[in-house]
Enzyme design. Structure first.
Site, PDB file in Angstrom:
ATOM      1  CG  ASP A  90      20.843 -15.294  -1.258  1.00 18.04           C
ATOM      2  OD1 ASP A  90      21.446 -15.714  -0.248  1.00 18.04           O
ATOM      3  OD2 ASP A  90      19.606 -15.157  -1.302  1.00 18.04           O
ATOM      4  CD  GLU A  91      19.844 -19.730  -0.059  1.00 20.68           C
ATOM      5  OE1 GLU A  91      20.690 -20.509   0.427  1.00 20.68           O
ATOM      6  OE2 GLU A  91      18.805 -19.419   0.533  1.00 20.68           O
ATOM      7  CB  THR A 149      17.073 -12.003   3.157  1.00 21.38           C
ATOM      8  OG1 THR A 149      17.033 -13.362   2.713  1.00 21.38           O
ATOM      9  CG2 THR A 149      16.482 -11.103   2.089  1.00 21.38           C
TER      10      THR A 149
END
Length: 667
Positions: A211-212, A35
């Site tokens: 993200d992810e 992050t």
């Protein structure tokens, strides 16, 4: 720029944050500062003159999106009101708000949640004279989700379900509603069938971040790919070793697909872990190395050493709960560990009962993550919808929810007629019903006219009563009785009076909440509108994240723990048949590899201490079994594990000394 990237990031992180143009595959291991890198990368893009409105950052949870957005704002010192940091589903809503009319929907569409979806499935089945048990409807809902999101095809599914699927989809269109799958699928349909829509998003968002990425489904991959193909400036961040959501559509092979379709990509691997001790990290590395379908990587940390991993074999699940609770108490007394720094992880929710009993016995406060909010239960949502319609009759969303709850014989054709009139006159559904009911040349039959008339009269009667000086709670009790909601519950649960009673008791609890609220002397505005606003806030707060609350132990499934970390982790039920789950053992190696990834995720949630328990006996399906320890334990080098015998409670004199120490620490 109010920071120095070189000083803030390690070499690999810096490379990732400064690689802006072209496709980038960022493999970010557990605890590697993912992050942090993403937020610095966005801030660096802004510093290089890329306009905030050109950036689209997609993630999976509102919490992650909020955290990412706030951290970028803190870094840059700017408001960034035009920066889009969003969940996939929220972004899908944005696309549909702008263009859903191209698919034949009205602009003010309704989003059906999981509870609404099952209700609609039941209604669609009823239209076809089909009856299913609740669990059957849940299973059918999952099958339909797989079909809709391209995870499966009709060649793999019972073809007799096709009429129900079509009826369900027809009902959604009639009700001007979409389900959660549609929030991804329908934007993809818009991009595929309306080039001008896709082009507008490709021009708007010339820089995409995901993200992810290992958790993306086929549909989510298509959504982000179509937008990114315009500029090819896309960065995907993920870790194939943490892909644990295949059961809800995640496809870790999207990484391979991304490499094929964006072949000129640059790949950067973040392997320095800032979370866990060397002892914990070495165990995690040893376990995950046994998977074959993965990117080769080895996490490392500057925090070498640390406590050994403790493995305990309690006699039963009851003793397991006692061991966990008593160990937490000992850690709190002897090491000053806060309850909020403790995570108890289980493979399935069925393992929490004995642990909860033990925590309650030891007076240890805890919270269970997940589950259905009280205000999301169907019976509560039904009554709240009635209140919202009474307060605002032009609320189409809530009107559709209750117009046939309880059943009034208002079928699909009647609703289509009402919808058509509403579209023609650009009016609300309630206004259209009013016109149909009292017009002399109404196109509906007298029976349907009577049903609609009774509904209108009910709403108008209680609109007057709730606006009077009567007690709101008393009026609500009368309304629940007037619509015969008890009869509705009996009809909906024909094989279980107990289920109907339980749901009705929930309604009584809800009425008590209203009663307590209006009897509270601190409440100045005691109108129905004020109460409904309060309910909205309660609902939002009820499902909000409170991970910053350090007063409670965190009890959750391993799946729910993804993205979290705790100073101390207890992993319960490390037994064959639990982790790896029995189903995965039966289905083959691919499923076992996902179970190993799940075990890896559990291990890497721990920062300093990890306790694992594997019971000698456990109750299962009304019998006592003697489970074998999980085979994954054999993959951890023996020198990293210490057999843990629980230490008894401290003696009285030691307790007094510890208590004095605690008072000093917190005074």
């Amino acid at each position: 720029m109010i920071y120095n990237l070189k000083n803030e990031l390690n070499d690999k992180q810096y490379e990732a944050a400064t690689t802006i143009d072209g496709p980038l595959l960022l493999i970010a291991g557990a605890g590697s500062g993912k992050t942090r890198v993403i937020t610095f990368r966005i801030a660096n893009m802004l510093a290089h003159g890329i306009h905030q409105s050109s950036i689209l950052a997609l993630t999976f949870t509102n919490k992650a999106a909020k955290e990412m957005s706030e951290r970028v704002k803190d870094l840059t010192g700017r408001k960034l009101s035009n920066l889009t940091v969003s969940t996939f589903h929220s972004f899908g809503v944005q696309v549909l708000r702008e263009s859903i009319t191209k698919l034949g929907y009205r602009p003010n569409f309704t989003i059906y949640d999981a509870v609404d979806k099952i209700s609609l499935l039941k209604e669609a089945a009823r239209e076809l004279n089909l009856v299913y048990e609740p669990q059957e409807l849940q299973n059918i809902g999952q099958i339909f989700s797989g079909l809709k999101t391209w995870r499966t095809s009709w060649s793999e599914v019972d073809g007799s379900l096709k009429p129900l699927y079509e009826e369900y989809e027809d009902h959604l269109k009639t009700y001007n509603a979409v389900d959660f799958d549609d929030l991804i699928v329908k934007p993809v349909q818009l991009f595929e069938n309306f080039p001008e829509v896709l082009e507008s998003y490709q021009k708007r968002f010339t820089y995409v971040m995901v993200d992810e990425f290992q958790d993306t489904s086929i549909a989510q991959y298509k959504m982000m790919k179509y937008i990114a193909l315009g500029s090819r400036n896309i960065c995907v961040v993920g870790d194939d070793d943490q892909s644990i959501y295949s059961w809800r559509g995640a496809n870790y092979e999207n990484i391979l697909q991304f490499e094929r379709e964006f072949h000129e990509l640059k790949e950067i691997r973040l392997e320095q872990n800032y979370r866990s001790t060397g002892m914990i990290l070495n165990a995690a590395n040893a376990v995950i190395a046994n998977n074959t379908n993965r990117k080769d990587k080895v996490l490392w940390t500057g925090m070498e050493g640390g406590a050994s991993i403790s493995l305990n074999h309690p006699e039963s699940e009851l003793k397991e709960g006692e061991f966990i609770a008593e160990t937490i108490k000992t850690l709190a007394f002897r090491e000053g560990i806060r309850y909020g720094d403790v995570g108890i992880l289980v493979r399935t929710n069925s393992l929490t009962k004995s642990i909860e009993v033990a925590l309650l016995t030891e007076n240890i406060p805890y919270r269970v993550s997940g589950g259905t909010s009280f205000f999301q239960r169907k019976e509560i949502k039904d009554i709240i919808s009635y209140l919202r319609i009474i307060y605002n009759p032009d609320d189409d969303v809530n009107l559709l929810r209750v117009i046939n709850t309880p059943r009034r014989g208002i079928g699909k054709r009647s609703l289509q007629t009402i919808n058509a009139i509403a579209n023609t006159k650009s009016s609300s559904l309630y206004s259209s019903i009013y016109d149909l009911t009292f017009a002399s040349d109404t196109p509906i039959g007298s029976t349907m006219q009577g049903s609609l008339s009774e509904f209108i009269e009910l709403i108008e009667e209680y609109k007057d009563r709730f606006n009077s000086k009567d007690k709101l709670a008393d009026t609500l009790r009368d309304m629940v009785e007037s619509i015969d909601y008890w009869g509705h519950l009996i009809q909906e649960n024909p094989k279980s009076d107990k289920a109907a009673r339980w749901k009705y008791q929930n309604l009584e609890s809800f009425i008590s909440i209203l009663e307590d609220w209006e009897n509270n002397p601190d409440v100045q505005d005691k109108s129905l509108g004020a109460f409904l606003n309060r309910i909205t806030l309660i609902t939002r707060d009820d499902v909000s994240d409170d991970s910053e609350d350090h007063s409670k132990v965190n009890l959750m499934t391993v799946h729910a723990s993804k993205g979290l970390e705790f100073k101390v982790v207890f992993l319960a039920g490390v037994e064959e048949g639990i982790i790896p789950h029995q189903r995965s053992l039966e289905e083959g190696d691919g499923n076992v590899e996902e179970e190993r990834r799940l075990f890896y995720v559990a291990i890497t949630r721990a920062r300093e201490q990890l306790f694992m328990t594997a019971c000698r006996t456990r109750r299962s399906m009304n019998e006592t079994i003697e489970p074998a320890a999980s085979p994954f334990l054999d993959e951890i080098p023996t020198e990293l594990i210490q057999y843990h015998e629980f230490e008894d409670y401290v003696d009285v004199s030691e307790a007094k000394d510890l208590f004095k120490d605690l008072k000093k620490r917190f005074s």
